[in-house]
Design an enzyme around this catalytic site. Structure first.
Site, PDB file in Angstrom:
ATOM      1  N   GLY A  97       0.763  -1.241   0.000  1.00 43.80           N
ATOM      2  CA  GLY A  97       0.000   0.000   0.000  1.00 43.80           C
ATOM      3  C   GLY A  97       0.790   1.285   0.000  1.00 43.80           C
ATOM      4  CB  VAL A 101      -3.041   3.471  -1.542  1.00 41.96           C
ATOM      5  CG1 VAL A 101      -4.290   4.045  -0.891  1.00 41.96           C
ATOM      6  CG2 VAL A 101      -3.425   2.700  -2.800  1.00 41.96           C
ATOM      7  CE  LYS A 158       7.994   3.420  -7.371  1.00 35.30           C
ATOM      8  NZ  LYS A 158       7.345   2.794  -6.198  1.00 35.30           N
ATOM      9  CG  ASP A 217       3.957   2.594  -8.152  1.00 32.33           C
ATOM     10  OD1 ASP A 217       3.042   1.838  -8.532  1.00 32.33           O
ATOM     11  OD2 ASP A 217       4.986   2.197  -7.578  1.00 32.33           O
ATOM     12  N   GLY A 274       9.592   4.797  -2.245  1.00 32.05           N
ATOM     13  CA  GLY A 274      10.570   3.786  -2.584  1.00 32.05           C
ATOM     14  C   GLY A 274       9.979   2.637  -3.366  1.00 32.05           C
ATOM     15  N   GLY A 305      -0.847  -0.110   5.687  1.00 27.89           N
ATOM     16  CA  GLY A 305      -1.166   0.259   4.314  1.00 27.89           C
ATOM     17  C   GLY A 305      -2.469  -0.279   3.781  1.00 27.89           C
ATOM     18  CB  SER A 306      -3.945  -2.935   2.764  1.00 28.98           C
ATOM     19  OG  SER A 306      -5.133  -3.476   2.250  1.00 28.98           O
TER      20      SER A 306
END
EC number: 6.3.3.3
Length: 247
Positions: free
Chosen positions: A14, A17, A37, A50, A110, A170-171
């Site tokens: 994640g 996001v 990125k 991304d 990253g 993250g999720s």
């Protein structure tokens, strides 16, 4: 903070996001935002990566991708197989520093974990953070195994003298299992840093409008949101197991 490095305890947990959510919050607060990125892997020329996802979710922000390699491998490996040089940590730091002169916040996402190699000289995201003097926000998984990964990442940061801003899940599952619920309480101790958010599973599938409207609910005040770690943890934590009856 003008630069935040967003790393993870692994892949597919994640980071993108979370990065988009942080960018959305900063934009909502009137800040000029850039997202970098250093190395995108697993995406071919002309395909959305991304950074395209970040822009879709949070709106127009300045983005910069330093290198792209088609195979879904660590950046150094993907670069080598593509017959190209990898990304030097110093070059990534220089690019971020130049953007930080013109933007209120630069987020650096990253690839994979903190110590995944950018090039065959061994440069990593940790080296980029060190050169920038920037804090690192760690994105962690919710379930079983995340405590060890968070502890190892925290130890690597402290060993290098890097500041860990905190940890974000993250999720966060709609129906978290026992391990995920217990991990909320244990993650700060394992990581050696505060829990600063939990992004719900599937947040990246929201419409951009809903994503931006809800982002403040996922991050603690230190990141610009209104999420309350204590309240969230208390509501999710299962409490102590009842003692077994003695026959």
């Amino acid at each position: 903070m003008s630069v935040i490095v967003v790393s993870g305890t692994g892949t597919g947990i994640g980071k993108t996001v979370v990065t988009a959510g942080l960018a959305a919050l900063a934009r909502e607060g009137g800040r000029r935002v850039a997202v970098v990125k250093p190395a995108q892997t697993g995406v071919g020329t002309g395909e959305p990566g991304d950074l395209e996802e970040v822009r879709r979710l949070c709106g127009e922000v300045r983005t910069l991708e330093l290198a792209r390699f088609p195979e879904p491998l660590a950046p150094a490996t993907a670069a080598r197989r593509a017959g190209r040089g990898g990304v030097r940590a110093a070059d990534a730091a220089d690019a971020v520093a130049r953007l930080a002169e013109r933007y209120d916040l630069v987020l650096v996402e990253g690839a994979g974990g903190l110590l995944v190699r950018f090039d065959d000289d061994g440069g990593t995201l940790a080296d980029t953070a060190r050169l920038l003097g920037a804090p690192v926000l760690v994105v962690a998984a919710a379930g079983l195994g995340t405590l060890n990964s968070a502890a190892l990442t925290g130890e690597a940061l402290r060993t290098r003298g890097l500041d860990q801003l905190g940890v974000v899940v993250g999720s966060w599952p709609e129906r978290p299992d026992l391990a995920a619920r217990c991990n909320l309480l244990d993650l700060p101790d394992a990581a050696g840093a505060p829990l600063l958010g939990a992004v719900p599973q599937g947040a990246g599938l929201l419409t951009p409008e809903d994503f931006r409207a809800r982002a403040a609910q996922w991050f603690a005040p230190a990141l610009g949101g209104g999420w309350d770690a204590d309240a969230f943890t208390s509501a999710a934590h299962p409490g102590p197991m009842a003692a077994a009856a003695v026959l």
